[in-house]
Design a protein around this motif. Structure first.
Motif, PDB file in Angstrom:
ATOM      1  N   LEU A  62      89.022  68.939  96.660  1.00  0.00           N
ATOM      2  CA  LEU A  62      88.656  67.630  96.100  1.00  0.00           C
ATOM      3  C   LEU A  62      88.242  67.758  94.633  1.00  0.00           C
ATOM      4  N   VAL A  63      87.357  68.693  94.348  1.00  0.00           N
ATOM      5  CA  VAL A  63      86.858  68.844  92.971  1.00  0.00           C
ATOM      6  C   VAL A  63      87.986  69.253  92.022  1.00  0.00           C
ATOM      7  N   LYS A 118      80.853  63.600  84.728  1.00  0.00           N
ATOM      8  CA  LYS A 118      81.128  65.039  84.754  1.00  0.00           C
ATOM      9  C   LYS A 118      80.129  65.753  85.673  1.00  0.00           C
ATOM     10  N   THR A 119      78.849  65.374  85.572  1.00  0.00           N
ATOM     11  CA  THR A 119      77.815  65.960  86.442  1.00  0.00           C
ATOM     12  C   THR A 119      78.100  65.666  87.904  1.00  0.00           C
ATOM     13  N   ASN A 120      78.494  64.428  88.192  1.00  0.00           N
ATOM     14  CA  ASN A 120      78.759  64.053  89.587  1.00  0.00           C
ATOM     15  C   ASN A 120      79.949  64.808  90.164  1.00  0.00           C
ATOM     16  N   ILE A 121      80.980  65.025  89.366  1.00  0.00           N
ATOM     17  CA  ILE A 121      82.137  65.799  89.849  1.00  0.00           C
ATOM     18  C   ILE A 121      81.706  67.222  90.178  1.00  0.00           C
ATOM     19  N   GLU A 122      80.901  67.816  89.316  1.00  0.00           N
ATOM     20  CA  GLU A 122      80.416  69.177  89.581  1.00  0.00           C
ATOM     21  C   GLU A 122      79.508  69.212  90.808  1.00  0.00           C
ATOM     22  N   LEU A 123      78.691  68.190  90.988  1.00  0.00           N
ATOM     23  CA  LEU A 123      77.789  68.141  92.151  1.00  0.00           C
ATOM     24  C   LEU A 123      78.558  68.138  93.466  1.00  0.00           C
ATOM     25  N   LEU A 124      79.799  67.635  93.441  1.00  0.00           N
ATOM     26  CA  LEU A 124      80.595  67.601  94.672  1.00  0.00           C
ATOM     27  C   LEU A 124      80.931  68.997  95.185  1.00  0.00           C
ATOM     28  N   ASN A 125      80.732  70.018  94.363  1.00  0.00           N
ATOM     29  CA  ASN A 125      80.895  71.398  94.828  1.00  0.00           C
ATOM     30  C   ASN A 125      79.789  71.822  95.792  1.00  0.00           C
ATOM     31  N   GLU A 126      78.671  71.104  95.750  1.00  0.00           N
ATOM     32  CA  GLU A 126      77.497  71.512  96.517  1.00  0.00           C
ATOM     33  C   GLU A 126      77.490  70.866  97.900  1.00  0.00           C
ATOM     34  N   TYR A 155      66.191  60.170  99.839  1.00  0.00           N
ATOM     35  CA  TYR A 155      66.503  61.543 100.243  1.00  0.00           C
ATOM     36  C   TYR A 155      66.686  62.403  98.986  1.00  0.00           C
ATOM     37  N   PRO A 156      65.579  62.706  98.282  1.00  0.00           N
ATOM     38  CA  PRO A 156      65.680  63.362  96.972  1.00  0.00           C
ATOM     39  C   PRO A 156      66.272  64.773  97.010  1.00  0.00           C
ATOM     40  N   GLU A 157      66.280  65.395  98.177  1.00  0.00           N
ATOM     41  CA  GLU A 157      66.832  66.755  98.279  1.00  0.00           C
ATOM     42  C   GLU A 157      68.362  66.748  98.344  1.00  0.00           C
ATOM     43  N   LYS A 158      68.962  65.568  98.492  1.00  0.00           N
ATOM     44  CA  LYS A 158      70.424  65.436  98.555  1.00  0.00           C
ATOM     45  C   LYS A 158      70.947  64.778  97.274  1.00  0.00           C
ATOM     46  N   ASN A 159      72.249  64.876  97.076  1.00  0.00           N
ATOM     47  CA  ASN A 159      72.909  64.194  95.946  1.00  0.00           C
ATOM     48  C   ASN A 159      73.902  63.168  96.487  1.00  0.00           C
ATOM     49  N   GLU A 213      85.952  53.152  81.514  1.00  0.00           N
ATOM     50  CA  GLU A 213      85.290  52.553  80.358  1.00  0.00           C
ATOM     51  C   GLU A 213      84.119  51.667  80.768  1.00  0.00           C
ATOM     52  N   LEU A 214      84.293  50.932  81.848  1.00  0.00           N
ATOM     53  CA  LEU A 214      83.264  49.984  82.279  1.00  0.00           C
ATOM     54  C   LEU A 214      82.094  50.655  82.986  1.00  0.00           C
ATOM     55  N   PHE A 215      82.362  51.760  83.714  1.00  0.00           N
ATOM     56  CA  PHE A 215      81.328  52.274  84.621  1.00  0.00           C
ATOM     57  C   PHE A 215      81.018  53.765  84.491  1.00  0.00           C
ATOM     58  N   SER A 216      81.640  54.470  83.565  1.00  0.00           N
ATOM     59  CA  SER A 216      81.377  55.914  83.496  1.00  0.00           C
ATOM     60  C   SER A 216      79.916  56.209  83.140  1.00  0.00           C
ATOM     61  N   ALA A 217      79.257  55.311  82.421  1.00  0.00           N
ATOM     62  CA  ALA A 217      77.856  55.520  82.065  1.00  0.00           C
ATOM     63  C   ALA A 217      76.967  55.613  83.296  1.00  0.00           C
ATOM     64  N   TYR A 218      77.446  55.054  84.414  1.00  0.00           N
ATOM     65  CA  TYR A 218      76.673  55.072  85.655  1.00  0.00           C
ATOM     66  C   TYR A 218      77.127  56.194  86.602  1.00  0.00           C
ATOM     67  N   GLY A 219      78.010  57.071  86.118  1.00  0.00           N
ATOM     68  CA  GLY A 219      78.418  58.216  86.916  1.00  0.00           C
ATOM     69  C   GLY A 219      79.483  57.942  87.951  1.00  0.00           C
ATOM     70  N   LEU A 220      80.141  56.793  87.852  1.00  0.00           N
ATOM     71  CA  LEU A 220      81.193  56.473  88.820  1.00  0.00           C
ATOM     72  C   LEU A 220      82.328  57.488  88.719  1.00  0.00           C
ATOM     73  N   VAL A 221      82.813  57.931  89.891  1.00  0.00           N
ATOM     74  CA  VAL A 221      83.948  58.850  89.960  1.00  0.00           C
ATOM     75  C   VAL A 221      85.133  58.115  90.558  1.00  0.00           C
ATOM     76  N   LEU A 222      86.278  58.152  89.861  1.00  0.00           N
ATOM     77  CA  LEU A 222      87.493  57.478  90.324  1.00  0.00           C
ATOM     78  C   LEU A 222      88.403  58.488  91.005  1.00  0.00           C
ATOM     79  N   LEU A 223      88.956  58.091  92.150  1.00  0.00           N
ATOM     80  CA  LEU A 223      89.811  58.992  92.914  1.00  0.00           C
ATOM     81  C   LEU A 223      91.118  58.302  93.282  1.00  0.00           C
TER      82      LEU A 223
END
Length: 529
Positions: A60-61, A78-86, A125-129, A218-228
């Motif tokens: 997926l990543v 970018k952070t959210n995509i990397e977090l998907l490795n965890e 659930y602060p221990e999860k992403n 452009e509209l939502f990347s500031a909020y960390g949205l990931v498009l698939l």
């Protein structure tokens, strides 16, 4: 301003199935996994964690990074995509067609609901992403549903032909659309931004999938949205065992039909095919059929034996596209997903699918109805106050609203129920006398009763009509306001486009949506702009 809240169940805009789901009716509890409460996500996370492989995460990543190759990625995304490795990272997903310039407003509401739920889950659930995902429905073919958007009551349409998956459709002809849009937008910084956004999205990209990816980013990347985009070779390879199961055993057809019998008292949203797959190429999207022990491509001469189609699957899984019955399974196989957020129609068909997930040993996500929003400008809110209208009034059926307000404006009661009740009691006595004297009078008494009741009803209607004429000016202002807020007597979010509001309010419009939408709150959100 009006202060009342309108629940989804009482708004009149949702089917019996959705209302019963929201009310957790016992007869529907076998059709979903867990009801969407913040507490129920604890067990949902545990179940998905135990039923999602690290191999899928890795694929997926890698696929996401490749899809983002030619696009500027925000730090949050970018952070959210990397977090998907965890292994402690999970997704909340919404999906939508590749509507021209986002299409109706609810495209934004689905995405904002997804973003804000991830924030709420992180707090709980602060221990999860938690990563918000927008699933691009790039393999759909319903071009007539997506080739236009409305701007201030004007339909702006892209005139071209499409035969294959819409994501692969070339963006030819969109300069003409931009020329029309520019004239409607007018001048100003926000208008310039929208013109540039349309041009960069559609004229600087060669196909609809890439254009939609750029626009939504452009509209939502500031909020960390990931498009698939599911139209992806590596992701289809992950799903290929399930495609093989579908080809050989038609599991989904049997399981969904079993569920449909449980839903016999409701309107069924979708009916399964014997094979719930399409065969796709750049300019072709046709159903796969199984007839006379052969696999056929509908409306073509292409035919495969069993060994041939399995060989094709092994070599080119990207040629197989799941339809509406199998696409949810595809999503949940490749994503560490715990919740799907959709509109009422989507939730309705997801409720048909749980048994198929169980047969394939895939965790069924929590299903959440997206936020529904009414946007009201300050001037419209003041009008509602001056006209003594509640939000419940404005959400109501127009004819019922017209009658109700006529009765409220009238100096005397327009309801003859009391008089009709008195008349019925008088005729009860006459009926008793008739039965004790000459029974042949009973019919005559009954006929007279019906005649007089009918006479009162006619007087009632004439009086109501006269009062409507007397108060016509105020009633017309009421109906005019309702029509402004509910175009075509339907929800505003189903017709208006975001650009109409962005043109006036800029980025603050989207920021306000993100700040005010509460995805687990089952009430219409009313936002004053």
């Amino acid at each position: 301003m009006p202060t009342d809240c309108i629940s989804y169940q009482k708004s009149g805009y949702f089917s019996k199935l959705i209302v019963d789901y929201l009310e957790e009716k016992l007869e529907l509890q076998n059709t979903y996994n867990r009801f969407p409460t913040i507490e129920n996500f604890k067990d949902q996370i545990k179940e998905k964690e135990a039923n999602y492989s690290y191999q899928n995460r890795s694929v997926l990543v890698t696929a996401l990074k490749k899809q983002y190759d030619n696009i500027e990625v925000s730090d949050a995304t970018k952070t959210n995509i990397e977090l998907l490795n965890e292994t402690k990272t999970f997704t909340v997903t919404t999906g939508h067609q590749l509507n021209l310039f986002t299409g109706p407003l609810y495209f934004l509401y689905k995405i904002v609901s997804t973003i804000t739920l991830c924030k709420d889950l992180k707090q709980q659930y602060p221990e999860k992403n938690f990563v918000p995902i927008y699933w691009m429905a790039s393999e759909d073919h319903d071009f007539d549903e997506i080739n236009f958007f409305n701007f201030k009551n004007k339909k702006i349409k892209w005139k071209t032909e499409s035969n294959g998956p819409v994501g692969r459709l070339a963006t030819n002809g969109l300069q003409d659309v931009l020329n029309i849009f520019k004239k409607e937008l007018g001048i100003g910084d926000n208008a310039k931004y929208l013109k540039d956004l349309f041009q960069k999205s559609y004229l600087n990209h060669s196909n609809l999938a890439d254009a939609t990816r750029f626009l939504t980013n452009e509209l939502f990347s500031a909020y960390g949205l990931v498009l698939l985009d599911g139209d992806d070779l590596s992701l289809k390879q992950l799903f290929s065992p399930f495609i093989k199961e579908e080809l050989l055993h038609q599991t989904s057809f049997n399981k969904v039909n079993e569920t449909n019998t449980l839903l016999k008292d409701y309107s069924i949203q979708v009916n399964p095919r014997e094979i719930n797959l399409f065969y796709i190429e750049d300019n072709l999207r046709e159903r796969l059929l199984f007839e006379n022990n052969q696999y056929k491509i509908n409306n073509s001469s292409i035919v495969f034996s069993q060994s041939e189609i399995l060989a094709l699957l092994e070599k080119s899984p990207e040629k197989f596209s799941p339809n509406v019955i199998l696409r949810p399974l595809y999503e949940e196989v490749i994503l560490p997903n715990i919740c799907y957020i959709g509109g009422a129609g989507e939730i309705a068909y997801w409720l048909q699918l749980k048994s198929n997930f169980e047969a394939n040993n895939v965790t069924f996500p929590i299903l959440l109805l997206r936020n529904s929003v009414l946007l009201a400008k300050e001037k419209q809110v003041h009008k509602a106050d001056n006209l003594k209208l509640s939000w419940a009034d404005l959400f109501s059926n127009q004819q019922e609203l017209y009658t109700k307000k006529t009765q409220e404006l009238s100096a005397f009661t327009l309801d003859f129920s009391e008089q009709k009740e008195t008349l019925k009691k008088q005729f009860e006595k006459l009926n008793l006398i008739a039965s004790q004297t000459d029974k042949s009078f009973i019919g005559a008494v009954k006929a007279q009763e019906l005649k007089q009741i009918k006479g009162l009803e006619n007087l009632e209607k004439r009086l109501l009509k006269a009062e409507k004429r007397m108060h016509s000016d105020q009633l017309e202002r009421i109906i005019q306001l309702q029509n402004e807020l509910f175009p075509n007597q339907s929800l505003q979010e189903r017709s208006n486009n975001f650009s109409e509001y962005y043109n006036e309010f800029g980025q603050e419009f989207i920021n306000k949506l993100v700040a005010e939408l509460k995805p687990l709150n089952p009430y219409h959100t009313i936002i004053t702009l």
